[in-house]
Motif scaffolding. Structure first.
Motif, short mmCIF file in Angstrom:
data_model
loop_
_atom_site.label_atom_id
_atom_site.label_comp_id
_atom_site.label_asym_id
_atom_site.label_seq_id
_atom_site.Cartn_x
_atom_site.Cartn_y
_atom_site.Cartn_z
N LEU A 1 -9.40 10.39 8.64
CA LEU A 1 -9.50 11.53 7.72
C LEU A 1 -10.86 11.60 7.03
O LEU A 1 -11.16 12.59 6.37
N GLN A 2 -11.66 10.56 7.17
CA GLN A 2 -12.99 10.49 6.54
C GLN A 2 -12.89 10.65 5.02
O GLN A 2 -13.58 11.47 4.42
N VAL A 3 -11.98 9.87 4.42
CA VAL A 3 -11.82 9.84 2.97
C VAL A 3 -11.88 8.39 2.51
O VAL A 3 -11.84 7.46 3.32
N GLU A 4 -11.98 8.20 1.22
CA GLU A 4 -11.95 6.85 0.65
C GLU A 4 -10.50 6.40 0.49
O GLU A 4 -9.60 7.21 0.27
N PHE A 5 -10.28 5.10 0.56
CA PHE A 5 -8.95 4.53 0.43
C PHE A 5 -8.26 5.03 -0.85
O PHE A 5 -7.10 5.44 -0.84
N GLY B 1 0.64 -0.70 6.62
CA GLY B 1 -0.03 -1.98 6.49
C GLY B 1 -1.52 -1.74 6.33
O GLY B 1 -2.00 -0.62 6.48
N PRO B 2 -2.27 -2.80 6.06
CA PRO B 2 -3.71 -2.64 5.87
C PRO B 2 -4.44 -2.03 7.08
O PRO B 2 -5.32 -1.20 6.90
N ILE C 1 0.87 -1.17 0.00
CA ILE C 1 0.00 0.00 0.00
C ILE C 1 0.92 1.22 0.00
O ILE C 1 1.79 1.34 0.85
N LYS C 2 0.73 2.09 -0.98
CA LYS C 2 1.59 3.28 -1.10
C LYS C 2 0.74 4.54 -1.08
O LYS C 2 -0.36 4.57 -1.62
#
Length: 70
Positions: free
Chosen positions: A58-62, A47-48, A3-4
């Motif tokens: 942050l209340q954002v999408e991945f 990590g996940p 995940i970057k």
């Protein structure tokens, strides 16, 4: 697979826009401050579990801030 962070500058701007310092964000996300600093400057991949805590706090999408690298 890793995940970057897509864009460290955007991530740091997002923290500011949401009213967080790196220290206050690390506390809100229940992650260590060194971890947040390393992720925010692109030297560490979360990590996940850490990525989930970050997007939830942050209340954002991945997909808004992270990408999965194969």
């Amino acid at each position: 697979m890793k995940i970057k962070l897509k864009d460290p500058i955007f991530f740091n701007e997002l923290l500011i826009k949401k009213g967080f310092s790196k220290n206050s964000f690390s506390k809100a996300a229940n992650l260590g401050q060194p971890t947040i600093v390393q992720i925010s400057n692109g030297t560490r991949c979360p990590g996940p579990v850490a990525a989930k805590k970050i997007v939830d706090t942050l209340q954002v999408e991945f997909e808004d801030i992270f990408e999965i690298e194969r």
